[in-house]
Enzyme design. Structure first.
Site, PDB file in Angstrom:
ATOM      1  N   LYS A 193       0.840  -1.210   0.000  1.00  0.00           N
ATOM      2  CA  LYS A 193       0.000   0.000   0.000  1.00  0.00           C
ATOM      3  C   LYS A 193       0.871   1.254   0.000  1.00  0.00           C
ATOM      4  O   LYS A 193       0.587   2.218  -0.710  1.00  0.00           O
ATOM      5  CB  LYS A 193      -0.930  -0.025   1.212  1.00  0.00           C
ATOM      6  CG  LYS A 193      -1.988  -1.121   1.115  1.00  0.00           C
ATOM      7  CD  LYS A 193      -2.679  -1.341   2.434  1.00  0.00           C
ATOM      8  CE  LYS A 193      -3.811  -2.350   2.334  1.00  0.00           C
ATOM      9  NZ  LYS A 193      -4.288  -2.790   3.653  1.00  0.00           N
ATOM     10  N   GLY A 290     -12.522  -4.478   5.893  1.00  0.00           N
ATOM     11  CA  GLY A 290     -13.902  -4.897   6.180  1.00  0.00           C
ATOM     12  C   GLY A 290     -14.784  -4.745   4.961  1.00  0.00           C
ATOM     13  O   GLY A 290     -14.487  -4.000   4.022  1.00  0.00           O
TER      14      GLY A 290
HETATM   15  N1  HSE Z   1      -5.902  -7.350   5.128  1.00  0.00           N
HETATM   16  C1  HSE Z   1      -6.055  -5.960   4.836  1.00  0.00           C
HETATM   17  C2  HSE Z   1      -5.949  -5.188   6.131  1.00  0.00           C
HETATM   18  C3  HSE Z   1      -7.379  -5.728   4.176  1.00  0.00           C
HETATM   19  O1  HSE Z   1      -6.058  -5.803   7.195  1.00  0.00           O
HETATM   20  O2  HSE Z   1      -5.745  -3.970   6.097  1.00  0.00           O
HETATM   21  C4  HSE Z   1      -7.554  -4.346   3.619  1.00  0.00           C
HETATM   22  O3  HSE Z   1      -6.618  -4.053   2.618  1.00  0.00           O
END
Ligand code: HSE
Length: 402
Positions: A193, A290
């Site tokens: 990210k 979520g």
């Molecule tokens: N597994 C990811 C988190 C889901 O917990 O942020 C959302 O990208």
């Protein structure tokens, strides 16, 4: 009427179907692709559920929403959809952080859109804001809690003294964790990210494989207690900045001051602070994982693609030059597991002025609080100590006081 096909009927996929069915925006949910139809017999969308990918590329589908996750077969499906001139919406951070530039170019050459708001920050509109709203600014830094699962686990361990295993189990049951939760825990999800946000912000490709990524796998209950004693809490932070043409980026657990913005972000919430040269600091908070928060981001992209926003958006193929150590001086909490302590103590006294440490002879641990040092110096000392036979392992946590 715009016709949408959703690939994947898991947590987010079913959330998107729910939002499409609930809202009246001239959008028709035409197909839902699953692996095994039998598992979805009781689904109210059963009549449009298919396991045949050919159905998705048929003429009457306008928008393909990819929510399968992972690289394969999502990569191949997205490429085929784009070549068939369908807009594509995805929440797939693995794919965008790896093949974003190629897929965006493919969308551009086929005159369709590829949007991926839900790939970072769940329901937080962060990509749109960096890409569009901040277009006039040079972005100087991005700092954030980018993973809901690890923030949920750290919150439960800190506030409710829940064990790591139980907290992870709850995060999985609530649908926050990845199919393989190790990518949440070891920081890879946050790193992907951060790489997407940094690539957009600094206009150079920031490859997460080339920067420091550390997860929460080595954080113990005693680290959490120690952080509290130091007036802070542990958060998994993604940090990047752009200075003198170079990008510094890392993902690591950090002790943040208990009165800071990040300390107040609990459970599956994410928080991202972006600093622009003209606007100053902007903070974006919200649910980072979520079903419906993430589906909200996907749905918004569906609307944007229908409204045909933006002429083109491409990632730069040129790679950013990466700085491996942060130049900012800060405090450090260093945990040394040892066999014998006296040689280590001599080394530590030699390298740190005003040494503040605790020795625990029962656990064979030395805890050092180092004041106002830069990362390079801490790494050099750690490397030197690790060469001593008396040292088993060293973990350093950055301490941020604001
Ligand atoms: N597994 C990811 C988190 C889901 O917990 O942020 C959302 O990208």
């Amino acid at each position: 009427m715009v016709s949408v096909a959703v690939l994947g009927n898991g947590v987010v996929g079913s959330g998107v179907c729910e939002l499409i069915n609930k809202n009246d925006n001239n959008i028709k949910l035409s197909k839902v692709l699953v692996k095994n139809i039998d598992k979805h017999r009781s689904d109210k969308n059963y009549s449009i559920i298919t396991d045949k990918i050919e159905d998705i590329f048929s003429k009457d589908i306008d928008i393909v929403v990819e929510l399968i996750g992972g690289i394969h077969p999502a990569y191949e499906y997205i490429k085929t959809a784009l070549k068939n001139k369908k807009h594509v919406i995805t929440a797939n951070k693995d794919l965008i952080s790896k093949y974003g530039e190629e897929l965006l170019e493919l969308a551009y050459t086929n005159s369709v859109k590829l949007y991926f708001e839900a790939s970072v920050g769940g329901g937080i509109p962060i990509i749109k804001n960096i890409k569009n709203y901040l277009i006039s600014n040079e972005i100087k830094s991005i700092k954030g809690i980018l993973n809901g699962t690890t923030n949920f686990i750290l919150t439960k361990m800190n506030k409710e003294k829940t064990s790591y295993e139980n907290a992870l189990k709850s995060a999985q049951e609530l649908g926050f964790a990845e199919f393989d939760p190790s990518s949440d825990i070891n920081g890879y999800d946050s790193a992907r990210k951060l790489s997407i946000l940094s690539t957009i912000a600094y206009k150079k490709k920031v490859c997460w494989e080339n920067f420091k990524v550390e997860g929460i796998q080595d954080i113990t209950e005693s680290d959490i207690k120690k952080a509290n004693e130091l007036g802070g809490v542990i958060k998994l932070l993604g940090i990047s900045n752009f200075e003198d043409g170079k990008v510094y980026a890392s993902v690591r657990p950090v002790i943040v001051n208990k009165d800071s913005e990040f300390a107040k972000i609990n459970d599956e919430y994410n928080s991202i602070i972006v600093e622009g040269d003209s606007v100053g600091k902007l903070t974006f908070n919200g649910k980072g994982a979520g079903k419906l928060p993430t589906a909200t981001a996907v749905y918004s992209d569906i609307i944007d693609s229908i409204q045909n926003k933006e002429n083109s958006f491409l990632f730069n193929y040129e790679k950013a030059s990466l700085e491996s150590n942060s130049n900012t001086k800060c405090d450090w909490y260093i945990k040394i597991n040892y066999k014998k302590s006296h040689i280590i103590l001599n080394e530590l006294t030699e390298h740190f002025k005003n040494l503040d440490l605790e020795i625990n002879k029962k656990t064979n641990q030395i805890l050092v609080m180092a004041k106002s040092e830069c990362e390079k110096y801490i790494n050099e000392i750690s490397d030197r100590l690790l060469q001593l036979e008396d040292v088993d392992s060293i973990n350093s946590l950055m301490v941020l006081n604001n």
